[in-house]
Design an enzyme around this catalytic site. Sequence first.
Site, PDB file in Angstrom:
ATOM      1  N   ASN A  14      28.832  28.725  38.529  1.00 35.54           N
ATOM      2  CA  ASN A  14      29.891  27.804  38.317  1.00 35.54           C
ATOM      3  C   ASN A  14      30.278  26.973  39.149  1.00 35.54           C
ATOM      4  O   ASN A  14      30.459  25.546  38.792  1.00 35.54           O
ATOM      5  CB  ASN A  14      31.227  28.785  38.049  1.00 35.54           C
ATOM      6  CG  ASN A  14      31.140  29.334  36.605  1.00 35.54           C
ATOM      7  OD1 ASN A  14      31.506  29.022  35.756  1.00 35.54           O
ATOM      8  ND2 ASN A  14      30.969  30.923  36.765  1.00 35.54           N
ATOM      9  N   HIS A 108      37.542  33.965  34.438  1.00 40.93           N
ATOM     10  CA  HIS A 108      37.227  35.384  34.358  1.00 40.93           C
ATOM     11  C   HIS A 108      36.261  35.658  33.136  1.00 40.93           C
ATOM     12  O   HIS A 108      36.183  34.903  32.013  1.00 40.93           O
ATOM     13  CB  HIS A 108      38.397  36.122  33.858  1.00 40.93           C
ATOM     14  CG  HIS A 108      38.233  37.893  33.783  1.00 40.93           C
ATOM     15  ND1 HIS A 108      38.008  38.585  34.992  1.00 40.93           N
ATOM     16  CD2 HIS A 108      38.255  38.610  32.511  1.00 40.93           C
ATOM     17  CE1 HIS A 108      37.797  39.837  34.423  1.00 40.93           C
ATOM     18  NE2 HIS A 108      37.937  39.820  32.963  1.00 40.93           N
ATOM     19  N   ASP A 149      44.388  39.280  37.415  1.00 37.15           N
ATOM     20  CA  ASP A 149      43.818  38.706  36.072  1.00 37.15           C
ATOM     21  C   ASP A 149      45.023  38.636  34.976  1.00 37.15           C
ATOM     22  O   ASP A 149      44.968  38.802  33.819  1.00 37.15           O
ATOM     23  CB  ASP A 149      42.676  39.586  35.352  1.00 37.15           C
ATOM     24  CG  ASP A 149      41.471  39.553  36.314  1.00 37.15           C
ATOM     25  OD1 ASP A 149      41.094  38.389  36.586  1.00 37.15           O
ATOM     26  OD2 ASP A 149      40.833  40.613  36.318  1.00 37.15           O
TER      27      ASP A 149
HETATM   28  C1  GAR Z   1      31.104  34.607  36.792  1.00 36.72           C
HETATM   29  O1  GAR Z   1      30.739  35.330  35.645  1.00 36.72           O
HETATM   30  C2  GAR Z   1      32.624  34.775  36.957  1.00 36.72           C
HETATM   31  O2  GAR Z   1      33.442  34.676  35.811  1.00 36.72           O
HETATM   32  C3  GAR Z   1      32.999  36.128  37.681  1.00 36.72           C
HETATM   33  O3  GAR Z   1      31.966  36.190  38.461  1.00 36.72           O
HETATM   34  C4  GAR Z   1      30.699  35.308  38.051  1.00 36.72           C
HETATM   35  C5  GAR Z   1      30.284  34.420  39.377  1.00 36.72           C
HETATM   36  O4  GAR Z   1      29.246  33.678  39.207  1.00 36.72           O
HETATM   37  N1  GAR Z   1      34.194  36.398  38.318  1.00 36.72           N
HETATM   38  C6  GAR Z   1      34.791  37.314  37.999  1.00 36.72           C
HETATM   39  O5  GAR Z   1      34.401  38.520  37.393  1.00 36.72           O
HETATM   40  C7  GAR Z   1      36.174  37.530  38.603  1.00 36.72           C
HETATM   41  N2  GAR Z   1      36.931  38.557  37.999  1.00 36.72           N
HETATM   42  P1  GAR Z   1      28.763  32.423  39.676  1.00 36.72           P
HETATM   43  O6  GAR Z   1      28.729  32.794  41.323  1.00 36.72           O
HETATM   44  O7  GAR Z   1      27.376  32.474  39.375  1.00 36.72           O
HETATM   45  O8  GAR Z   1      29.677  31.262  39.460  1.00 36.72           O
END
Ligand code: GAR
Length: 206
Positions: A14, A108, A149
């Site tokens: 992200n 989320h 959340d």
């Molecule tokens: C993402 O899918 C984000 O939505 C999730 O962690 C991942 C991080 O991916 N966040 C949660 O679950 C928070 N509750 P990334 O490091 O590749 O962006």
Amino acid sequence: MLKIAVFVSGRGSNLKSLIEKIKSDLTTVELSAVISNKSDCPAINLAEENDIPYFFVNEISKEKFVTFSTLKDILNSKEVNLIVLAGFLKKIPEDFVDAFENKIINIHPALLPSFGGKGMYGMNVHKAVFESSAKVSGATVHFVNNFYDEGKIILQRCVDISDVENPAEIAERVLRIEHELLPDVVKLFSEDRVTVENNRVQIKFK
Ligand code: GAR
């Protein structure tokens, strides 16, 4: 100029999509700092490669370690107006959250208010969605308050998962949505189109 700080804990996909969107499209957004609770993660490599200042909030032995209290001062001195949690898996202290009321957002990987709460992160979320037999999932960007959340929802996008065969397929589809949704929300903030009125988040669509 909207100045943002992005908080990460791991892969950083992200963060990557935000960096790319800022370079190509979001010319009124500056990524002023990356904060991580882990010093050796791909997200930190991304910050380094892109010359973005970064700090660690967990590892006292590291050179760039800062407490949340110092971090508050650093972000204020950089005039950061939006904090973006992009896969940040550490609980943020209450006084830090209170100091940045309605200025911290989180992405989320499910459609809140379902499939959220303590322990609901990453694949845990997708496994719970899969086991529920839900036919849609999606991503939610919400304000952060002091409960996991539970902050007000800013924007959501959903995806059909009626034909998936495992949680990993849900994760893949949702992540694709996340990479569009998060930059879109940052854009809305940069255009001053997100307001909180009567305890409800309003988006001014043009
Ligand atoms: C993402 O899918 C984000 O939505 C999730 O962690 C991942 C991080 O991916 N966040 C949660 O679950 C928070 N509750 P990334 O490091 O590749 O962006």
